[in-house]
Design an enzyme around this catalytic site. Sequence first.
Site, mmCIF file in Angstrom:
data_model
loop_
_atom_site.group_PDB
_atom_site.id
_atom_site.type_symbol
_atom_site.label_atom_id
_atom_site.label_comp_id
_atom_site.label_asym_id
_atom_site.label_seq_id
_atom_site.Cartn_x
_atom_site.Cartn_y
_atom_site.Cartn_z
ATOM 1 N N HIS A 1 -8.247 27.979 8.424
ATOM 2 C CA HIS A 1 -7.442 28.441 7.293
ATOM 3 C C HIS A 1 -7.651 29.869 6.944
ATOM 4 C CE1 HIS A 1 -5.888 26.405 3.618
ATOM 5 N NE2 HIS A 1 -5.362 27.619 3.567
ATOM 6 N N TYR B 1 -6.457 21.122 0.058
ATOM 7 C CA TYR B 1 -5.614 20.656 -0.995
ATOM 8 C C TYR B 1 -5.924 19.381 -1.644
ATOM 9 C CZ TYR B 1 -2.454 23.783 1.731
ATOM 10 O OH TYR B 1 -1.775 24.869 2.301
#
Length: 583
Positions: A413, A353
């Site tokens: 992830h 992010y």
Amino acid sequence: AEMKDDQNDDSSTDQVVADQRQPTLRKLAAVVINQCSISITTREANITPEIASRAIASKPFQQWIQNMECKSSAAAMEVYSIEIQNIDFFGMKVGFIKMLVDCSVDGTRIPGICFLRGAGVAVLISLRILDGNDEDMYSILVEQPRLPVGKIIRELPAGMMDDNGNFSGVAAMELKEECGIEVKEENLIDLTELAYKEQQAHVINAKEGGDFLFNGLYPSPGGCDEFLRLMYYEHAVKRADLAELEGKLSGLREHGELIQLRVVKFNDIWKCCNDAKALCALQLLSELKRSGKIPIVCRPKTQEAEPVIPLNNGNFIPQLAFGTYKIAIEECETVIENAIKAGYRHFDCASIYGNEAAVGKALQKCGVSRDKLYICSKVWNDAQRKGRKAVRASLLRTLDDLMCEYLDLYLVHWPVPACHIDTYKELEQLHNEGFIRSIGLSNYSQEDYNELISAGISVQPVVNQIEVSPLMYRPETIRFFHKKSLAIGASKSLHRGGDSLDTDIIKGLAMKYGKTKAQIMLRWAFQKQLILLAKTSKFNRMVENRDILTFSLQDEDIALLDSITTADDIKSRAELELVRKVS
């Protein structure tokens, strides 16, 4: 001659006394055990053939015969005769049977006294306070006089089984009768079944259609056949309601049950209760949580603040999470501050992010202590491909950026092919070193999960975060991971937001309930027992997104929302995920 006659008279008198002490055996019936006919006798005048036939047909006696014929455990036991010494009835139902069995093992006689009473069930209760800041869990014990031990005993709510074999149903009935607590059967967890179901599923006698090696826990197998199923029930109550239970008189008075309820702290049960059922249940619960076998059960902690979901390692995760994806660095401090004001304590981050340092600074300034926050992050694909050292370096960098000594949850992830297993094993090491409280997965399919488990892992994952919403509902995937005791984190729980929510069903339900379209979406996920990830930069929408605990969607409306996703939608998402794994 007189002396001889006197001796005969004495002998005759002794025989009469002996006969009075030891009445003659009478044959009542016969049963077949391991293809042999076994006589059933008695010396008791009040045990008639009719009464004996009822005892023989009773559940405890039939279960005993089934156990004797179980080839795994009783092949060496040879029964010659059965003498019934006493039968107690509860009304018209056979309660207890005491018998003396002539039996040998490999030619050696073994103690033959048997006390049959059949199966029982007990419930370990865990209660969380709804209102206030009390973090302790509580339990309910029943206190009642027990004549065989001559004491008043504290113990778990418990009872004997009926003949239908419905353990959960009897447990629910006992909770209502002894504690005044009404419970749905599906909300009870059978600890014994979870612990021993592999043995229970082991078919021993194929000829008879299969009997099971495991029935339950045996508290005193040297003299009694009783076996127990131990249940677990977790719930949330208001403090005032819990206070009303303390000292309450309960039980079926007409059946002689003089029960008084006692409220104790859950962690103090082992200190204030010497009931073997309670201690066994506590041990089973602890081990099942440690091994990840306790299924996910969603229990709101508060109506006003933070609902939580228990994880399979004994930790809890706040169910309402604030996502940090695409929050601009320059906006982080304001957005995080508003999220805290709205009530969020669970923050979902990721190294990809690119804003973890800004999020970390904002959390440092938010005024909430670290132990009151739940912080999650994820390791990205590039670190996975570079190997375990890079995975470790990625986590340590995340900790520095977020200004944390540990993460509550750290996820893989994406299951990068040929990499994600090594990644997970490095996370296990970091977990053992105390940097990670719980390990989780993200975007894992059933096949990815099976590949990981087959590789052999020592720390169970607690969650799989996947895209889930009424517009991307994958029930088979959710059911699969819930059965594996993994919670499901619903990323994109508001799908793409904006116009994507403008379906006729969602708009119609928003009007019906007087809620926003987003609230309908989030409430749907809440009732599915999912962890909700939502993100917005506007404070009023943060408040709206959390204001979903004061209403419930009806079952038919849940079904309507379930119907929005099509098979083509699921197929397209699966194809996209295949691409993402290698990106």
